[in-house]
Design a protein around this motif. Structure first.
Motif, short mmCIF file in Angstrom:
data_model
loop_
_atom_site.label_atom_id
_atom_site.label_comp_id
_atom_site.label_asym_id
_atom_site.label_seq_id
_atom_site.Cartn_x
_atom_site.Cartn_y
_atom_site.Cartn_z
N UNK A 86 0.68 -17.58 -2.37
CA UNK A 86 -0.18 -16.54 -1.85
C UNK A 86 -0.04 -15.30 -2.71
N UNK A 87 -1.14 -14.62 -2.98
CA UNK A 87 -1.11 -13.35 -3.71
C UNK A 87 -1.06 -12.23 -2.68
N UNK A 88 -0.03 -11.39 -2.80
CA UNK A 88 0.17 -10.28 -1.87
C UNK A 88 0.04 -8.99 -2.65
N UNK A 89 -0.91 -8.15 -2.28
CA UNK A 89 -1.16 -6.92 -3.02
C UNK A 89 -0.34 -5.75 -2.50
N UNK A 90 -0.02 -4.84 -3.43
CA UNK A 90 0.67 -3.60 -3.06
C UNK A 90 0.03 -2.47 -3.85
N UNK A 91 -0.37 -1.42 -3.12
CA UNK A 91 -0.99 -0.24 -3.74
C UNK A 91 -0.21 0.99 -3.30
N UNK A 92 -0.15 1.99 -4.21
CA UNK A 92 0.55 3.23 -3.86
C UNK A 92 -0.09 4.40 -4.59
N UNK A 93 -0.23 5.50 -3.85
CA UNK A 93 -0.59 6.78 -4.45
C UNK A 93 0.51 7.76 -4.07
N UNK A 94 0.64 8.82 -4.86
CA UNK A 94 1.75 9.75 -4.68
C UNK A 94 1.56 10.73 -3.53
N UNK A 95 0.33 11.10 -3.23
CA UNK A 95 0.10 12.08 -2.17
C UNK A 95 -0.99 11.59 -1.22
N UNK A 96 -0.99 12.14 -0.04
CA UNK A 96 -1.98 11.76 0.97
C UNK A 96 -3.40 12.12 0.54
N UNK A 97 -3.54 13.09 -0.37
CA UNK A 97 -4.86 13.52 -0.82
C UNK A 97 -5.47 12.54 -1.82
N UNK A 98 -4.68 11.67 -2.40
CA UNK A 98 -5.19 10.72 -3.39
C UNK A 98 -5.79 9.51 -2.70
N UNK A 99 -6.68 8.81 -3.42
CA UNK A 99 -7.45 7.70 -2.85
C UNK A 99 -6.91 6.35 -3.31
N UNK A 100 -6.63 5.48 -2.36
CA UNK A 100 -6.13 4.13 -2.64
C UNK A 100 -7.25 3.15 -3.00
N UNK A 101 -8.49 3.51 -2.74
CA UNK A 101 -9.61 2.58 -2.86
C UNK A 101 -9.69 1.85 -4.20
N UNK A 102 -9.59 2.54 -5.36
CA UNK A 102 -9.69 1.80 -6.62
C UNK A 102 -8.62 0.70 -6.76
N UNK A 103 -7.41 1.00 -6.33
CA UNK A 103 -6.34 0.01 -6.40
C UNK A 103 -6.61 -1.15 -5.44
N UNK A 104 -7.01 -0.81 -4.21
CA UNK A 104 -7.27 -1.85 -3.21
C UNK A 104 -8.41 -2.76 -3.65
N UNK A 105 -9.45 -2.17 -4.26
CA UNK A 105 -10.57 -2.97 -4.77
C UNK A 105 -10.10 -3.92 -5.87
N UNK A 106 -9.27 -3.43 -6.78
CA UNK A 106 -8.75 -4.26 -7.88
C UNK A 106 -7.88 -5.39 -7.34
#
Length: 185
Positions: free
Chosen positions: A1-21
């Motif tokens: 199974x492929x399990x994704x992990x995304x992280x941004x440094x601050x709450x103001x940053x957007x995770x969407x590009x990472x989650x889409x990838x």
């Protein structure tokens, strides 16, 4: 199974590009954090690792999403390898589930370690040159020559060191650092 992990440094940053990838890469489950890579406590990463089983692969958009230091990445990769879990970075083109991927990862880790040591050596050499030239790091002293002159005049009066320090706008410890002989007053 492929399990994704995304992280941004601050709450103001957007995770969407990472989650889409990660979704495009085929991740069936995804975890995320909004926290600095320097933080040890990243619940999303801990959950992703806890969820993974032997044969699974943790997928990240870029290796720096896992942490700031190469040592941390190497330690994490070793932990995952011990549990028979792979690690894949989409943009870095690294996949530790294969022999070549592990080799590339270890070469990058060695190069990062060498770079850290070179930076440390260059910094040490530059600081040594600066010290020889009489320059030292840190904040400039608040006890200017003008203040020292005022203190010299005030010491001729009956003022206590605490009163002098307050009069010139410095702490008592700063006063004593520059006039240690007055500590007993």
């Amino acid at each position: 199974m492929l399990i994704g992990y995304a992280r941004v440094s601050t709450a103001a940053q957007d995770l969407t590009p990472q989650l889409d990838a990660l979704k495009e890469a085929g991740c069936e489950k995804t975890y995320s954090d909004k926290a600095s890579g320097a933080r040890v406590n990243r619940p999303g990463l801990a959950e992703a690792i806890a969820y993974a089983r032997p044969g699974d692969v943790i997928v990240v958009w870029k290796l720096d999403r896992l942490g700031r230091t190469m040592k941390g990445l190497v330690d994490l990769a070793a932990e995952l390898e011990e549990r028979k879990i792979g690690l894949r970075s989409i943009t870095d083109g690294i996949d530790t589930s294969g022999t070549a991927g592990r080799l590339v990862f270890n070469i990058l880790a060695a190069m990062a370690q060498m770079e850290r040591e070179l930076v440390r050596e260059r910094t040490g050499a530059a600081l040594a040159v600066a010290r020889r030239k009489g320059r030292f790091g840190g904040r400039k002293s608040v006890m200017t020559q003008e203040r020292k002159n005022v203190v010299a005049e005030l010491l001729k009066t009956d003022m206590a060191p605490s009163e002098i320090a307050a009069a010139i706008g410095v702490s008592l410890s700063t006063f004593y650092r520059h006039f240690p002989a007055r500590r007993g007053d």
